[in-house]
Design a protein around this motif. Structure first.
Motif, PDB file in Angstrom:
ATOM      1  N   THR A   1       2.037   3.739  -5.148  1.00  0.00           N
ATOM      2  CA  THR A   1       0.886   4.139  -5.943  1.00  0.00           C
ATOM      3  C   THR A   1       0.394   2.891  -6.687  1.00  0.00           C
ATOM      4  O   THR A   1       1.148   1.903  -6.813  1.00  0.00           O
ATOM      5  N   THR A   2      -0.825   2.913  -7.177  1.00  0.00           N
ATOM      6  CA  THR A   2      -1.364   1.718  -7.850  1.00  0.00           C
ATOM      7  C   THR A   2      -0.521   1.322  -9.063  1.00  0.00           C
ATOM      8  O   THR A   2      -0.440   0.144  -9.391  1.00  0.00           O
ATOM      9  N   ASP A   3       0.099   2.292  -9.721  1.00  0.00           N
ATOM     10  CA  ASP A   3       0.962   1.988 -10.866  1.00  0.00           C
ATOM     11  C   ASP A   3       2.443   2.159 -10.510  1.00  0.00           C
ATOM     12  O   ASP A   3       3.281   2.360 -11.384  1.00  0.00           O
TER      13      ASP A   3
ATOM     14  N   GLY B   1       3.315  -1.989 -10.956  1.00  0.00           N
ATOM     15  CA  GLY B   1       2.008  -2.317 -10.414  1.00  0.00           C
ATOM     16  C   GLY B   1       2.146  -3.205  -9.186  1.00  0.00           C
ATOM     17  O   GLY B   1       3.112  -3.951  -9.043  1.00  0.00           O
ATOM     18  N   ARG B   2       1.169  -3.097  -8.295  1.00  0.00           N
ATOM     19  CA  ARG B   2       1.254  -3.817  -7.024  1.00  0.00           C
ATOM     20  C   ARG B   2       1.294  -5.339  -7.200  1.00  0.00           C
ATOM     21  O   ARG B   2       1.968  -6.022  -6.423  1.00  0.00           O
TER      22      ARG B   2
ATOM     23  N   GLU C   1       0.808  -1.212   0.000  1.00  0.00           N
ATOM     24  CA  GLU C   1       0.000   0.000   0.000  1.00  0.00           C
ATOM     25  C   GLU C   1       0.844   1.265   0.000  1.00  0.00           C
ATOM     26  O   GLU C   1       0.335   2.351  -0.282  1.00  0.00           O
TER      27      GLU C   1
END
Length: 109
Positions: free
Chosen positions: A30-32, A44-45, A27
């Motif tokens: 960032t998502t990307d 990406g996560r 977390e």
């Protein structure tokens, strides 16, 4: 020896890594977000998690911070990395995007 002051969100990120808290670790990005591990890029996560399961959180890594440098939205941390996967002095450069990490680059320290 005094521990250098580490700005947020990097300080919390390092705490989550050293506590082996996978959820907080993921977390923090960032998502990307991306990880550049010695030239291997994971974006990406989901990709970061797959890499981390073997080489970072999953290898029970701990970072002992020795040096910190802050320049605008970039924080560079040099420290001693110890894990079941790899060991040694390493440089971690964090590109910050608000309260998250956009990118973590790992190189020889």
């Amino acid at each position: 020896m005094t521990t250098p002051t580490i700005p947020e969100p990097v300080a919390s990120f390092i705490e989550s890594v050293n506590a082996h808290d996978e959820q907080a670790f993921l977390e923090a990005f960032t998502t990307d977000g991306a990880v550049d591990d010695w030239g291997r890029i994971f974006t990406g996560r989901d990709a970061i998690k797959k890499w981390s399961d073997k080489e970072f959180i999953g290898s029970r890594g701990v970072l002992s911070v020795e040096e910190v440098e802050v320049s605008s939205s970039t924080v560079t941390v040099v420290g001693d990395w110890r894990s079941n996967h790899a060991n040694g002095r390493s440089e971690f450069t964090f590109d910050i995007d608000g309260d998250r990490l956009a990118k973590m680059t790992i190189r020889e320290g």
